[in-house]
Design a protein around this motif. Sequence first.
Motif, mmCIF file in Angstrom:
data_model
loop_
_atom_site.group_PDB
_atom_site.id
_atom_site.type_symbol
_atom_site.label_atom_id
_atom_site.label_comp_id
_atom_site.label_asym_id
_atom_site.label_seq_id
_atom_site.Cartn_x
_atom_site.Cartn_y
_atom_site.Cartn_z
ATOM 1 N N GLU B 193 0.836 -1.178 0.061
ATOM 2 C CA GLU B 193 -0.099 0.068 -0.012
ATOM 3 C C GLU B 193 0.792 1.089 -0.022
ATOM 4 O OE1 GLU B 193 -2.838 -0.161 3.089
ATOM 5 O OE2 GLU B 193 -4.345 -0.930 2.057
ATOM 6 N N GLN B 197 0.869 4.260 -2.840
ATOM 7 C CA GLN B 197 0.883 5.296 -2.487
ATOM 8 C C GLN B 197 1.674 6.383 -2.936
ATOM 9 O OE1 GLN B 197 -2.143 5.439 -1.105
ATOM 10 N NE2 GLN B 197 -2.689 7.592 -0.542
ATOM 11 N N SER B 198 3.112 5.799 -2.835
ATOM 12 C CA SER B 198 4.061 6.690 -3.114
ATOM 13 C C SER B 198 4.187 6.855 -4.646
ATOM 14 C CB SER B 198 5.547 6.012 -2.532
ATOM 15 O OG SER B 198 6.276 5.064 -3.379
#
Lengths: 147, 333
Positions: B193, B197-198
Amino acid sequence: MTDMFVSLGTWNWLIFGFILMALEVLAPGVFLFWLGLAALLVGLISFAIAMSWQLQLVMFAVFAAAAVPVWRRLARPTPDASASPFLNKRSEALLGREFTLEKPIIDGSGTMRIGDTVWRVAGPDTPAGTRVKVVQVDGANLTVAAA
Amino acid sequence: MSGFDIFAIVLVLLVIVTLVAGVKTVPQGYDWTIERFGKYTQTLSPGLNLIVPYFDRVGRKINMMEQVIDIPEQEVITKDNATVTVDGVAFFQVFDAAKASYEVSNLQQAIIVLTMTNIRSVMGSMDLDQVLSHRDEINERLLRVVDAAVSPWGLKVNRIEIKDIVPPADLVEAMGRQMKAERVKRADILQAEGQRQSEILRAEGAKQGQILQAEGRREAAFRDAEARERSAEAEAKATQMVSEAIAKGDVAALNYFIADKYIKAFGQLADSPNQKVIMLPVEAMSMLGSLAGIGEIAKATFGDGAAFAAGAARRGSVPTTGSAPPAVPPRQG
């Protein structure tokens, strides 16, 4: 041996009485105290009136037996004085206190949580959540009524 | 020894024995039951008590204090067929010495067996996971059931505690592995995750950057265009002003401007360190010469202020003597 008792005469009773009283302190049972008292009484009387030793023995027996009703009369004024009267009587300590019913009382019996444990209660049918008062205790069974 | 002697001695012994039999001291924490010819009649509470000698006898000495008994280890099969080893403790107190004495034989054994069977039925109705996590609920249910069962014996069970619940070793090991796997799974998911996200953030940043760059370029182009417009406008205005000035008849001034610019440009050209030889087209010279001619024509046309124009032309011709005229007038703006 017998000669010694005979030579002591009346003193035997006083010595015997004090020995009994001393024994009472070592082994408490209360009746030894009364026997000692009876022995002292016999000793004092035989100082005043010369009696045969057999008569003295009978007197001692009579006094010892008489000590029981006397002691009962003396003991009566303070029947149960105790610093904590509810020691070992956990249910009696709950008498008159109010609690909230967690579960309803159905058909005259139910349970109620008090402190850390659950008690059996009896009383009129009451819904849960009602505040009730302990009105009577019988062993571990409490009787409650709506507060 | 006479009969009276013996009688007196025996009487004393009898009285003493009778007193011993009749006076009872019950210690705190105990209740004694009294049996008359073997039948229960009353309970002695702590303190000094009198009973009728020869008729009454002390039956049982019941401990009225709260007592704890160990519930021995036993194997329980849970609803999902796991075998667990369970032990516990029970706290109980006698409230009615007579019932505890005569309603049940071997009181402690009765409580132990009752509790053990109830532990089996309560825990047998639960899953292993429930058994391990709902200890309070088990205790509560046990307490209610056992307490109700011991009620006829004059007791109250205050507390039942399950001490140890031990699942079999291989099950414990499996549970450990399950927990570890679960944690690893959670860690992996969290990591993925985080990466997602990054990456999203990075892509969004790049997108934003490109948009901003394009916007900057657009803005710059707009401004460039505007600048060009402005410069054209200014040139137009300058031209207009020059032509107006010409229209007012000041032709010599025009000549002056052109010559001035020309000389400055030429001077710059001459100052250049690597350009010492300057080639000038012939036409440039002739065009410069023609400027005087233009001035003459303008003078002839407008007539007005001719003297000033002539003076200006003369002054304007000054630079022509020393230098060549510019090919084009220098741009303004």
